[in-house]
Enzyme design. Sequence first.
Site, PDB file in Angstrom:
ATOM      1  N   ASN A  42     -30.242 -67.044 -25.674  1.00 28.99           N
ATOM      2  CA  ASN A  42     -30.252 -68.504 -25.561  1.00 28.99           C
ATOM      3  C   ASN A  42     -28.901 -68.994 -25.040  1.00 28.99           C
ATOM      4  O   ASN A  42     -27.843 -68.434 -25.365  1.00 28.99           O
ATOM      5  CB  ASN A  42     -30.674 -69.199 -26.856  1.00 28.99           C
ATOM      6  CG  ASN A  42     -29.976 -68.727 -28.104  1.00 28.99           C
ATOM      7  OD1 ASN A  42     -29.457 -67.618 -28.153  1.00 28.99           O
ATOM      8  ND2 ASN A  42     -29.956 -69.559 -29.121  1.00 28.99           N
ATOM      9  N   ILE A  43     -28.964 -70.033 -24.229  1.00 29.02           N
ATOM     10  CA  ILE A  43     -27.767 -70.595 -23.592  1.00 29.02           C
ATOM     11  C   ILE A  43     -27.796 -72.103 -23.852  1.00 29.02           C
ATOM     12  O   ILE A  43     -28.626 -72.816 -23.282  1.00 29.02           O
ATOM     13  CB  ILE A  43     -27.760 -70.307 -22.077  1.00 29.02           C
ATOM     14  CG1 ILE A  43     -27.889 -68.793 -21.817  1.00 29.02           C
ATOM     15  CG2 ILE A  43     -26.487 -70.864 -21.435  1.00 29.02           C
ATOM     16  CD1 ILE A  43     -28.165 -68.437 -20.348  1.00 29.02           C
ATOM     17  N   ASN A  45     -26.203 -76.117 -24.397  1.00 26.75           N
ATOM     18  CA  ASN A  45     -25.501 -77.063 -23.533  1.00 26.75           C
ATOM     19  C   ASN A  45     -25.137 -78.298 -24.335  1.00 26.75           C
ATOM     20  O   ASN A  45     -25.910 -78.720 -25.210  1.00 26.75           O
ATOM     21  CB  ASN A  45     -26.431 -77.432 -22.363  1.00 26.75           C
ATOM     22  CG  ASN A  45     -25.735 -78.264 -21.322  1.00 26.75           C
ATOM     23  OD1 ASN A  45     -25.615 -79.473 -21.443  1.00 26.75           O
ATOM     24  ND2 ASN A  45     -25.270 -77.611 -20.271  1.00 26.75           N
ATOM     25  N   ALA A  46     -23.980 -78.894 -24.020  1.00 20.76           N
ATOM     26  CA  ALA A  46     -23.537 -80.108 -24.717  1.00 20.76           C
ATOM     27  C   ALA A  46     -24.544 -81.238 -24.568  1.00 20.76           C
ATOM     28  O   ALA A  46     -24.615 -82.140 -25.401  1.00 20.76           O
ATOM     29  CB  ALA A  46     -22.171 -80.551 -24.192  1.00 20.76           C
ATOM     30  N   CYS A  53     -33.942 -71.232 -23.939  1.00 20.17           N
ATOM     31  CA  CYS A  53     -34.192 -70.213 -24.962  1.00 20.17           C
ATOM     32  C   CYS A  53     -34.046 -68.808 -24.365  1.00 20.17           C
ATOM     33  O   CYS A  53     -34.157 -68.621 -23.147  1.00 20.17           O
ATOM     34  CB  CYS A  53     -35.606 -70.351 -25.514  1.00 20.17           C
ATOM     35  SG  CYS A  53     -35.898 -71.847 -26.459  1.00 20.17           S
ATOM     36  N   GLU A  55     -36.105 -66.326 -24.500  1.00 21.66           N
ATOM     37  CA  GLU A  55     -37.327 -65.846 -23.843  1.00 21.66           C
ATOM     38  C   GLU A  55     -37.420 -66.362 -22.412  1.00 21.66           C
ATOM     39  O   GLU A  55     -37.784 -65.644 -21.488  1.00 21.66           O
ATOM     40  CB  GLU A  55     -38.566 -66.321 -24.614  1.00 21.66           C
ATOM     41  CG  GLU A  55     -38.645 -65.871 -26.050  1.00 21.66           C
ATOM     42  CD  GLU A  55     -38.000 -66.861 -27.019  1.00 21.66           C
ATOM     43  OE1 GLU A  55     -36.893 -67.355 -26.724  1.00 21.66           O
ATOM     44  OE2 GLU A  55     -38.601 -67.112 -28.070  1.00 21.66           O
ATOM     45  N   CYS A  86     -40.639 -70.633 -29.435  1.00 19.67           N
ATOM     46  CA  CYS A  86     -40.928 -72.066 -29.529  1.00 19.67           C
ATOM     47  C   CYS A  86     -42.137 -72.400 -28.646  1.00 19.67           C
ATOM     48  O   CYS A  86     -42.593 -71.579 -27.838  1.00 19.67           O
ATOM     49  CB  CYS A  86     -39.709 -72.890 -29.120  1.00 19.67           C
ATOM     50  SG  CYS A  86     -39.469 -73.010 -27.342  1.00 19.67           S
TER      51      CYS A  86
HETATM   52  N1  THU Z   1     -34.331 -70.652 -29.480  1.00 23.59           N
HETATM   53  C1  THU Z   1     -34.649 -69.605 -28.676  1.00 23.59           C
HETATM   54  O1  THU Z   1     -33.788 -69.063 -27.972  1.00 23.59           O
HETATM   55  N2  THU Z   1     -35.929 -69.161 -28.672  1.00 23.59           N
HETATM   56  C2  THU Z   1     -36.939 -69.742 -29.391  1.00 23.59           C
HETATM   57  O2  THU Z   1     -38.105 -69.517 -29.105  1.00 23.59           O
HETATM   58  C3  THU Z   1     -36.570 -70.607 -30.515  1.00 23.59           C
HETATM   59  C4  THU Z   1     -35.301 -71.368 -30.301  1.00 23.59           C
HETATM   60  C5  THU Z   1     -32.956 -71.135 -29.477  1.00 23.59           C
HETATM   61  C6  THU Z   1     -32.767 -72.482 -28.817  1.00 23.59           C
HETATM   62  C7  THU Z   1     -31.490 -72.950 -29.478  1.00 23.59           C
HETATM   63  O3  THU Z   1     -30.388 -72.433 -28.767  1.00 23.59           O
HETATM   64  C8  THU Z   1     -31.521 -72.334 -30.866  1.00 23.59           C
HETATM   65  O4  THU Z   1     -32.485 -71.278 -30.793  1.00 23.59           O
HETATM   66  C9  THU Z   1     -31.903 -73.292 -31.975  1.00 23.59           C
HETATM   67  O5  THU Z   1     -33.074 -73.936 -31.680  1.00 23.59           O
END
Ligand code: THU
Length: 132
Positions: A42-43, A45-46, A53, A55, A86
Amino acid sequence: MTRDELKAAAVAMLDRAYIPYSHFPVGAALECSDGTVFTGCNIENAGYSPTICAERTAVAKAVSEGHRDFVRIAIAGKSKDYCVPCGVCRQVLQEFAPDIEVICLNGAGEEKTFSLKELLPYGFDHTWLETT
Ligand code: THU
């Protein structure tokens, strides 16, 4: 790549997560039918909403490199519960791989596996656009 190796690839991506806001790392490893694996984290951002995410990072890497035929994805988190994708990521996976296997890991490395159809029943796809 074995199932355990795919899971390990997802776990290894936890260290690459850019998470200054949520402090919630996620790693993903996406396997294609020819065995190629694309990883993601996951990356954040402000601006919050530009956050991507793990994925979808992996899917974007794969599709932009010419791969669309996905068979398995492992998703790693550090939390007590299993890290499930998500809703947006479910929809993005549905676009390319409605039958993909989704391996969700918790912080202890335990897994719970779902089919995407279980996670996204009655999912929206191109067939819904052919109604006129
Ligand atoms: N996040 C993911 O990378 N994958 C998901 O399917 C669930 C949520 C990340 C997004 C955000 O950076 C952090 O988890 C909290 O929501």
